[in-house]
Design an enzyme around this catalytic site. Structure first.
Site, PDB file in Angstrom:
ATOM      1  N   GLY A  12       0.868  -1.187   0.000  1.00  0.00           N
ATOM      2  CA  GLY A  12       0.000   0.000   0.000  1.00  0.00           C
ATOM      3  C   GLY A  12       0.897   1.226   0.000  1.00  0.00           C
ATOM      4  O   GLY A  12       1.652   1.448   0.946  1.00  0.00           O
ATOM      5  N   SER A  13       0.814   2.000  -1.096  1.00  0.00           N
ATOM      6  CA  SER A  13       1.706   3.170  -1.206  1.00  0.00           C
ATOM      7  C   SER A  13       0.916   4.464  -1.027  1.00  0.00           C
ATOM      8  O   SER A  13       1.289   5.502  -1.548  1.00  0.00           O
ATOM      9  CB  SER A  13       2.400   3.169  -2.572  1.00  0.00           C
ATOM     10  OG  SER A  13       1.433   3.375  -3.585  1.00  0.00           O
ATOM     11  N   ARG A 156      -1.100   9.457  21.150  1.00  0.00           N
ATOM     12  CA  ARG A 156      -2.119  10.520  21.240  1.00  0.00           C
ATOM     13  C   ARG A 156      -2.363  10.880  22.700  1.00  0.00           C
ATOM     14  O   ARG A 156      -2.395  12.065  23.069  1.00  0.00           O
ATOM     15  CB  ARG A 156      -3.422  10.046  20.571  1.00  0.00           C
ATOM     16  CG  ARG A 156      -3.289   9.984  19.062  1.00  0.00           C
ATOM     17  CD  ARG A 156      -4.587   9.594  18.375  1.00  0.00           C
ATOM     18  NE  ARG A 156      -4.406   9.686  16.921  1.00  0.00           N
ATOM     19  CZ  ARG A 156      -4.916   8.861  16.043  1.00  0.00           C
ATOM     20  NH1 ARG A 156      -5.679   7.841  16.432  1.00  0.00           N
ATOM     21  NH2 ARG A 156      -4.695   9.028  14.756  1.00  0.00           N
ATOM     22  N   HIS A 180      -8.848  -1.202  18.825  1.00  0.00           N
ATOM     23  CA  HIS A 180      -8.615   0.138  18.257  1.00  0.00           C
ATOM     24  C   HIS A 180      -9.964   0.743  17.868  1.00  0.00           C
ATOM     25  O   HIS A 180     -10.299   0.861  16.694  1.00  0.00           O
ATOM     26  CB  HIS A 180      -7.698  -0.003  17.041  1.00  0.00           C
ATOM     27  CG  HIS A 180      -7.218   1.299  16.488  1.00  0.00           C
ATOM     28  ND1 HIS A 180      -6.673   2.297  17.253  1.00  0.00           N
ATOM     29  CD2 HIS A 180      -7.196   1.763  15.201  1.00  0.00           C
ATOM     30  CE1 HIS A 180      -6.341   3.316  16.471  1.00  0.00           C
ATOM     31  NE2 HIS A 180      -6.656   3.015  15.226  1.00  0.00           N
TER      32      HIS A 180
HETATM   33  N1  LIG Z   1      -4.279   0.798  12.765  1.00  0.00           N
HETATM   34  C1  LIG Z   1      -4.147   2.092  12.781  1.00  0.00           C
HETATM   35  O1  LIG Z   1      -3.795   2.679  13.797  1.00  0.00           O
HETATM   36  C2  LIG Z   1      -4.397   2.889  11.540  1.00  0.00           C
HETATM   37  C3  LIG Z   1      -4.961   2.291  10.455  1.00  0.00           C
HETATM   38  N2  LIG Z   1      -5.133   2.979   9.275  1.00  0.00           N
HETATM   39  C4  LIG Z   1      -5.703   2.240   8.155  1.00  0.00           C
HETATM   40  O2  LIG Z   1      -4.675   2.015   7.191  1.00  0.00           O
HETATM   41  C5  LIG Z   1      -5.274   1.811   5.906  1.00  0.00           C
HETATM   42  C6  LIG Z   1      -4.535   2.647   4.860  1.00  0.00           C
HETATM   43  O3  LIG Z   1      -4.735   4.019   5.099  1.00  0.00           O
HETATM   44  P1  LIG Z   1      -4.132   5.104   4.094  1.00  0.00           P
HETATM   45  O4  LIG Z   1      -2.734   4.760   3.754  1.00  0.00           O
HETATM   46  O5  LIG Z   1      -4.432   6.432   4.650  1.00  0.00           O
HETATM   47  O6  LIG Z   1      -5.047   4.859   2.808  1.00  0.00           O
HETATM   48  P2  LIG Z   1      -4.735   5.263   1.292  1.00  0.00           P
HETATM   49  O7  LIG Z   1      -6.037   5.181   0.560  1.00  0.00           O
HETATM   50  O8  LIG Z   1      -3.968   6.532   1.235  1.00  0.00           O
HETATM   51  O9  LIG Z   1      -3.771   4.095   0.772  1.00  0.00           O
HETATM   52  C7  LIG Z   1      -4.157   2.780   0.646  1.00  0.00           C
HETATM   53  C8  LIG Z   1      -3.397   2.190  -0.536  1.00  0.00           C
HETATM   54  O10 LIG Z   1      -3.672   0.775  -0.568  1.00  0.00           O
HETATM   55  C9  LIG Z   1      -3.639   0.426  -1.938  1.00  0.00           C
HETATM   56  N3  LIG Z   1      -4.269  -0.887  -2.144  1.00  0.00           N
HETATM   57  C10 LIG Z   1      -5.570  -1.206  -2.210  1.00  0.00           C
HETATM   58  N4  LIG Z   1      -5.711  -2.515  -2.438  1.00  0.00           N
HETATM   59  C11 LIG Z   1      -4.469  -3.039  -2.543  1.00  0.00           C
HETATM   60  C12 LIG Z   1      -3.957  -4.328  -2.783  1.00  0.00           C
HETATM   61  N5  LIG Z   1      -4.758  -5.380  -2.982  1.00  0.00           N
HETATM   62  N6  LIG Z   1      -2.617  -4.494  -2.825  1.00  0.00           N
HETATM   63  C13 LIG Z   1      -1.779  -3.459  -2.615  1.00  0.00           C
HETATM   64  N7  LIG Z   1      -2.213  -2.208  -2.380  1.00  0.00           N
HETATM   65  C14 LIG Z   1      -3.538  -1.997  -2.351  1.00  0.00           C
HETATM   66  C15 LIG Z   1      -4.390   1.556  -2.627  1.00  0.00           C
HETATM   67  O11 LIG Z   1      -4.148   1.575  -4.034  1.00  0.00           O
HETATM   68  C16 LIG Z   1      -3.803   2.764  -1.886  1.00  0.00           C
HETATM   69  O12 LIG Z   1      -2.659   3.281  -2.554  1.00  0.00           O
HETATM   70  C17 LIG Z   1      -6.755   2.145   6.086  1.00  0.00           C
HETATM   71  O13 LIG Z   1      -7.497   0.961   6.239  1.00  0.00           O
HETATM   72  C18 LIG Z   1      -6.776   2.956   7.376  1.00  0.00           C
HETATM   73  O14 LIG Z   1      -8.023   2.902   8.028  1.00  0.00           O
HETATM   74  C19 LIG Z   1      -4.746   4.284   9.142  1.00  0.00           C
HETATM   75  C20 LIG Z   1      -4.186   4.939  10.225  1.00  0.00           C
HETATM   76  C21 LIG Z   1      -4.003   4.309  11.517  1.00  0.00           C
HETATM   77  O1  LIG Z   2      -9.301   6.725  12.451  1.00  0.00           O
HETATM   78  C1  LIG Z   2      -8.997   6.086  11.426  1.00  0.00           C
HETATM   79  O2  LIG Z   2      -9.821   5.686  10.595  1.00  0.00           O
HETATM   80  C2  LIG Z   2      -7.549   5.774  11.209  1.00  0.00           C
HETATM   81  C3  LIG Z   2      -7.030   5.259  12.483  1.00  0.00           C
HETATM   82  O3  LIG Z   2      -7.203   4.115  12.824  1.00  0.00           O
HETATM   83  C4  LIG Z   2      -6.500   6.242  13.429  1.00  0.00           C
HETATM   84  O4  LIG Z   2      -6.071   7.334  13.024  1.00  0.00           O
HETATM   85  O5  LIG Z   2      -6.509   5.928  14.624  1.00  0.00           O
END
Ligand SMILES: NC(=O)C1=CN([C@@H]2O[C@H](COP(=O)(O)OP(=O)(O)OC[C@H]3O[C@@H](n4cnc5c(N)ncnc54)[C@H](O)[C@@H]3O)[C@@H](O)[C@H]2O)C=CC1
Ligand SMILES: O=C([O-])CC(=O)C(=O)O
Length: 312
Positions: A12-13, A156, A180
């Site tokens: 995921g980029s 946070r 989470h």
């Molecule tokens: N656990 C945590 O604390 C956090 C979790 N997240 C989660 O992380 C995930 C990613 O967030 P962002 O990077 O902001 O989203 P984003 O939309 O900027 O990037 C996601 C990327 O995944 C790619 N992607 C989709 N399907 C794919 C596949 N089969 N193979 C490879 N790449 C694929 C997309 O093309 C996109 O470039 C979300 O589900 C978000 O909710 C985000 C922040 C904190």
């Molecule tokens: O809130 C979201 O959807 C992304 C995430 O998990 C966080 O920033 O804690």
């Protein structure tokens, strides 16, 4: 002499994946392979090249490769999964489960194929259930499939405590356990500033406000950004966990870990205090919890179980 650096692949980029890749390289922790779907191959290559070209200015030596081919991830030491969709204002993380579950399965199959000995760190939401999906799909031992939430949630919490006390974040410690989601459990008894328990530094209503803001910390950023979710602090959190593993630091950090009897729970991935080292999760630390803390943890676990029930 060839110097063999460690290799970390980031799947995921997007916002979190690209930021994670850049921080890993900047800290010279490893070479980085940034992977996305074929449709995103050129933008992914472009981001990787742009990061690489920052090396001479910032003074780091690390290879950064952008690709849509999993063959380039071969024999990664760590694979970080950030692939999938993020929520928009008004959505909960759990609304992402159907789409992201399938992505976890597809991505994990490729990871296992090319890096059967890797440690997998999962970020994709809803992260507790997605970590479980990756664990089941991979067949890897539980200590090598780890989710990220607690480092971010605790960061946070520490930020808000430091702001309230007007002290350095460096001196504020804390621990956020559980899923989470809105029921996560900041452990106030184990939170301190300069070693002094925060209970003796802040009024109960101030602490309550910090707990509430921490629980809603993700949504606060989602509402401000308008079209996506947080990425700087999530990426920094992933990098802290990856560094602990790559350098075998035995850091005590919260991780989403698979429970087999710990805290009286079975068959669930949940945020726990853990020791992270070269083998992944080397230990789950069992803290003495008060009745109220235990009740809060069980409530958080049942919210995670409700999402797990939706999993195919
Ligand atoms: N656990 C945590 O604390 C956090 C979790 N997240 C989660 O992380 C995930 C990613 O967030 P962002 O990077 O902001 O989203 P984003 O939309 O900027 O990037 C996601 C990327 O995944 C790619 N992607 C989709 N399907 C794919 C596949 N089969 N193979 C490879 N790449 C694929 C997309 O093309 C996109 O470039 C979300 O589900 C978000 O909710 C985000 C922040 C904190
Ligand atoms: O809130 C979201 O959807 C992304 C995430 O998990 C966080 O920033 O804690």
């Amino acid at each position: 002499m060839t110097l063999k650096r460690k290799k970390v692949s980031v799947i995921g980029s997007g916002f979190t994946g690209a930021t994670t890749a850049f921080l890993l390289a900047q800290k010279e922790l490893c070479d980085v392979v940034l992977v996305d779907i074929p449709h995103m191959e050129n933008p992914t290559k472009g981001k990787a090249l742009d990061m690489l070209e920052a090396g001479p200015v910032l003074g780091f030596d690390a290879q950064i490769t952008g690709t849509a081919s999993y063959a380039d991830t071969k024999e990664s030491d760590i694979v970080i999964i950030t692939a999938g969709i993020a929520r928009k204002p008004g959505m909960s993380r759990d609304d992402l489960v159907q789409t992201n579950q399938q992505i976890m399965k597809d991505v994990t199959t490729e990871i296992v194929n090319y890096s059967p000995n890797a440690i997998i760190l999962v970020l994709t939401n809803p992260v507790d259930a997605m970590t479980y999906t990756v664990f089941r799909t991979s067949g890897f031992p539980k200590e090598r499939v780890i989710g990220q939430s607690g480092v971010l949630d605790t960061a946070r919490f520490r930020t808000f405590v430091a702001q309230e006390l007007n002290v350095s974040v460096k001196d504020v410690t804390g621990f956020v356990l559980g899923g989470h989601g809105d029921d996560m459990v900041p452990l106030i008894r184990y939170s301190a500033a300069g070693g002094v328990p925060i209970k003796s530094l802040l009024k109960p209503e101030q602490i309550e406000g910090i707990v509430e803001r921490t629980r809603k910390g993700g949504a606060e950023i989602v509402n401000l950004l308008g079209n996506g979710s947080a990425y700087y602090a999530p990426a920094a959190s992933l990098v802290e966990m990856a560094e602990a593993i790559l350098k075998d630091q035995k850091r005590i950090l919260p991780s989403i870990a698979y429970l087999e009897g710990e805290y009286g729970m079975e068959g669930i991935y949940l945020g726990m205090p853990t020791i992270l080292g070269a083998n992944g999760i080397e230990q789950i630390i069992e803290l003495e919890l008060s009745d109220d803390e235990n009740k809060a943890l069980l409530k958080s676990a049942s919210a995670v179980k409700a999402v797990m029930e939706v999993l195919a």
